[in-house]
Design a protein around this motif. Structure first.
Motif, PDB file in Angstrom:
ATOM      1  N   ILE A  41       1.039  -1.060   0.013  1.00 21.32           N
ATOM      2  CA  ILE A  41       0.052  -0.035   0.071  1.00 21.32           C
ATOM      3  C   ILE A  41       0.873   1.131   0.041  1.00 21.32           C
ATOM      4  CG2 ILE A  41      -1.699   1.335   1.287  1.00 21.32           C
ATOM      5  CD1 ILE A  41      -2.667  -1.445   2.569  1.00 21.32           C
ATOM      6  N   GLN A  42       0.547   2.380  -0.811  1.00 19.50           N
ATOM      7  CA  GLN A  42       1.500   3.290  -0.722  1.00 19.50           C
ATOM      8  C   GLN A  42       0.363   4.504  -0.804  1.00 19.50           C
ATOM      9  OE1 GLN A  42       4.762   4.114  -1.105  1.00 19.50           O
ATOM     10  NE2 GLN A  42       3.951   5.970  -0.508  1.00 19.50           N
ATOM     11  N   TRP A  43       0.635   5.581   0.085  1.00 19.82           N
ATOM     12  CA  TRP A  43      -0.298   6.772   0.167  1.00 19.82           C
ATOM     13  C   TRP A  43       0.334   8.031  -0.868  1.00 19.82           C
ATOM     14  CZ3 TRP A  43      -3.432   8.626   4.738  1.00 19.82           C
ATOM     15  CH2 TRP A  43      -4.136   7.459   5.321  1.00 19.82           C
ATOM     16  N   ALA A  44      -0.547   8.866  -1.294  1.00 21.00           N
ATOM     17  CA  ALA A  44       0.102   9.977  -1.998  1.00 21.00           C
ATOM     18  C   ALA A  44      -0.701  11.218  -1.492  1.00 21.00           C
ATOM     19  CB  ALA A  44      -0.110  10.130  -3.319  1.00 21.00           C
ATOM     20  N   SER A  45      -0.083  12.369  -1.229  1.00 22.43           N
ATOM     21  CA  SER A  45      -0.662  13.607  -1.123  1.00 22.43           C
ATOM     22  C   SER A  45      -0.415  14.501  -2.139  1.00 22.43           C
ATOM     23  CB  SER A  45      -0.372  13.941   0.274  1.00 22.43           C
ATOM     24  OG  SER A  45       1.104  14.306   0.268  1.00 22.43           O
ATOM     25  N   TYR A  97       2.019   5.123 -10.357  1.00 21.02           N
ATOM     26  CA  TYR A  97       1.686   5.495 -11.883  1.00 21.02           C
ATOM     27  C   TYR A  97       0.721   6.611 -11.845  1.00 21.02           C
ATOM     28  CZ  TYR A  97      -0.722   5.156 -16.292  1.00 21.02           C
ATOM     29  OH  TYR A  97      -1.199   5.260 -17.653  1.00 21.02           O
ATOM     30  N   ALA A  98      -0.044   7.014 -10.747  1.00 18.13           N
ATOM     31  CA  ALA A  98      -0.753   8.112 -10.442  1.00 18.13           C
ATOM     32  C   ALA A  98       0.145   9.465 -10.457  1.00 18.13           C
ATOM     33  CB  ALA A  98      -1.586   8.046  -9.503  1.00 18.13           C
ATOM     34  N   ILE A  99       1.031   9.297  -9.680  1.00 20.43           N
ATOM     35  CA  ILE A  99       2.146  10.402  -9.636  1.00 20.43           C
ATOM     36  C   ILE A  99       2.782  10.725 -10.793  1.00 20.43           C
ATOM     37  CG2 ILE A  99       4.178  10.910  -8.369  1.00 20.43           C
ATOM     38  CD1 ILE A  99       3.315   9.407  -5.922  1.00 20.43           C
ATOM     39  N   SER A 100       3.230   9.537 -11.409  1.00 22.05           N
ATOM     40  CA  SER A 100       3.824   9.802 -12.692  1.00 22.05           C
ATOM     41  C   SER A 100       3.215  10.528 -13.868  1.00 22.05           C
ATOM     42  CB  SER A 100       4.560   8.391 -13.246  1.00 22.05           C
ATOM     43  OG  SER A 100       3.375   7.662 -13.773  1.00 22.05           O
ATOM     44  N   LEU A 109       1.129  15.346  -7.661  1.00 20.07           N
ATOM     45  CA  LEU A 109       1.118  14.426  -6.417  1.00 20.07           C
ATOM     46  C   LEU A 109       2.551  14.212  -5.841  1.00 20.07           C
ATOM     47  CD1 LEU A 109      -1.737  12.081  -7.787  1.00 20.07           C
ATOM     48  CD2 LEU A 109      -2.052  13.954  -6.009  1.00 20.07           C
ATOM     49  N   GLN A 110       2.628  13.690  -4.704  1.00 21.32           N
ATOM     50  CA  GLN A 110       4.058  13.377  -4.271  1.00 21.32           C
ATOM     51  C   GLN A 110       3.558  11.947  -3.276  1.00 21.32           C
ATOM     52  OE1 GLN A 110       5.066  16.757  -1.908  1.00 21.32           O
ATOM     53  NE2 GLN A 110       4.226  15.931   0.145  1.00 21.32           N
ATOM     54  N   LEU A 111       4.744  11.331  -2.985  1.00 21.69           N
ATOM     55  CA  LEU A 111       4.745  10.257  -2.008  1.00 21.69           C
ATOM     56  C   LEU A 111       4.478  10.687  -0.776  1.00 21.69           C
ATOM     57  CD1 LEU A 111       7.695   7.970  -3.155  1.00 21.69           C
ATOM     58  CD2 LEU A 111       5.276   7.448  -3.655  1.00 21.69           C
ATOM     59  N   ALA A 112       3.582   9.788   0.054  1.00 17.44           N
ATOM     60  CA  ALA A 112       3.246  10.307   1.427  1.00 17.44           C
ATOM     61  C   ALA A 112       3.689   8.943   2.389  1.00 17.44           C
ATOM     62  CB  ALA A 112       1.764  10.600   1.694  1.00 17.44           C
TER      63      ALA A 112
END
Length: 298
Positions: A145-149, A225-228, A234-237
Motif C-alpha cells: 500500500i502506498q499513500w500520496a498527497s 503510476y498516478a504520481i507519474s 502529487l507526491q509520495l506520502a
C-alpha cells in the motif's frame, strides 16, 4: 489493496491534466486489446490440466474492473489494457484459449466467478484468508500500500487523524486499511479519518489533485503510476507498507487453479512473465514461484 514497485516506465503516454483532472485512458506499451507484450506459446502440460468444459469452449472468460491503472484500465477505445490484462491474455495463450473480457464493478467479480459467469477474476485482488473462504487464488505478484498527497502537503499515513482520504470503493484500502487507521485514531481520543470512497481510482486521484481530499491510499504500482501521470501534482506520502500477494480468483476446488498455476509458472520459466512486468515498469513485485492460496499457506 484491491487484491498492490518501481515507477512504470511507459513510453509515449498521453496525459490530460485539465482543470486538475487526470485521464488514465492511455496506450499500452505492449500489444493492443490486452495482447501480451511478448510472444507466448501454448504449454501442453498446463493445457492438459484444464477442466474439459473450459478446454472444449476454446475461451477463457475473464472478469475485470479496468479502472485501476496501470494494472487494469481502458485505452481510448474502451478496451481493457494494463499489465494485469496482459498477464491474463498470456495465461490464456499458454492454455491454448482465447481471452474474453467481461467488464464489471470490482465487487461483482468474485460473485461472477463463484456463479460461473466467468472462469477467472483478474483485477488486482489481494489474496486474503477471508476471500479464500469463497474462491481460490493463484498468486502472481506482490504489492504494498502506498499513500500520496498533493505536492507540498506532507501527510503521515500513521497519523492521518481528522484528514480526508480518498480510496477506490470496495478495495482493501477502503474496507480494511484506512478504517483500521481511523479506529486507531478514535481509540487514541483523536478525530477519525474521513474516508472518501470513489467508484474509480481516477476519481480518487483527481480528488487529491483538486484539493477535495488530503491524501489517497492505493496499491503501490497504482499510486506510483498516478504520481507519474499528474505532472508534479502529487507526491509520495510515507513508505510502502503491508506487502501482500495478488491472486487470480478461480472457483474453489474447480480444478482450474492448477491449470492457471502451471500456465503462470511456465511464463516465469520461459521469461515471458518478466517481459510483461519489465515493459510496464512493475518488475519489483514479480515472483519466482507461482503459488495457490498464499494467504492461508504463507
Amino acid at each position: 489493496m484491491r487484491a498492490k514497485y518501481a515507477l512504470p516506465a511507459i513510453a509515449a503516454v498521453a496525459v490530460l491534466l485539465l482543470s486538475g483532472c487526470v485521464d488514465n485512458s492511455t496506450p499500452s506499451p505492449g500489444g493492443s486489446a490486452g495482447e501480451p507484450t511478448t510472444s507466448v506459446t501454448k504449454d501442453d502440460a498446463a493445457a492438459a490440466l484444464l477442466p474439459a468444459k473450459i478446454a472444449d469452449s476454446g475461451t477463457l472468460l475473464i472478469g475485470t474492473d479496468p479502472t485501476y491503472a496501470p494494472n487494469e484500465f481502458k485505452d481510448e477505445a474502451g478496451t481493457p489494457i494494463g499489465w494485469g490484462i496482459e498477464i491474463a491474455a498470456a495465461v490464456a495463450a499458454k492454455l491454448g484459449l482465447e481471452p474474453e473480457y467481461q467488464v464489471s464493478k470490482f465487487d461483482n467479480i468474485i460473485p461472477s466467478v463463484t456463479g460461473g459467469k466467468v472462469n477467472i477474476g483478474v483485477s488486482s485482488f489481494t489474496d486474503n484468508v477471508e476471500r479464500e473462504k469463497v474462491v481460490d487464488f493463484v498468486n502472481y505478484y506482490t504489492a504494498g500500500i502506498q499513500w500520496a498527497s498533493a505536492k507540498g502537503k506532507d501527510v503521515d499515513p500513521d497519523d492521518a487523524c481528522g484528514l480526508k482520504v480518498a480510496v477506490q470503493a470496495t478495495t482493501y484500502e477502503h474496507t480494511d486499511e484506512v478504517p483500521a487507521k481511523s479506529d486507531a485514531c478514535v481509540a487514541a481520543g483523536k478525530a477519525p479519518i474521513d474516508i472518501k470512497p470513489f467508484d474509480t481510482q481516477d476519481a480518487a486521484t483527481n480528488a487529491v489533485v483538486l484539493g477535495q481530499v488530503d491524501a489517497m491510499s492505493a496499491d503501490s504500482p497504482v499510486t506510483l503510476y498516478a504520481i507519474s501521470k499528474t505532472e508534479g501534482e502529487l507526491q509520495l506520502a510515507g513508505e510502502t507498507f503491508d506487502v501482500a500477494p495478488y491472486g487470480i480468483a478461480v472457483g474453489k476446488d474447480s480444478g482450474l487453479a492448477e491449470a492457471i498455476q502451471a500456465a503462470l509458472q511456465s511464463m516465469v520459466d520461459d521469461g515471458s512473465y518478466a517481459e510483461i512486468l519489465d515493459a510496464w515498469g512493475v518488475s519489483d513485485g514479480g515472483i519466482d514461484e507461482i503459488t495457490i492460496n498464499a494467504a492461508a499457506n504463507g
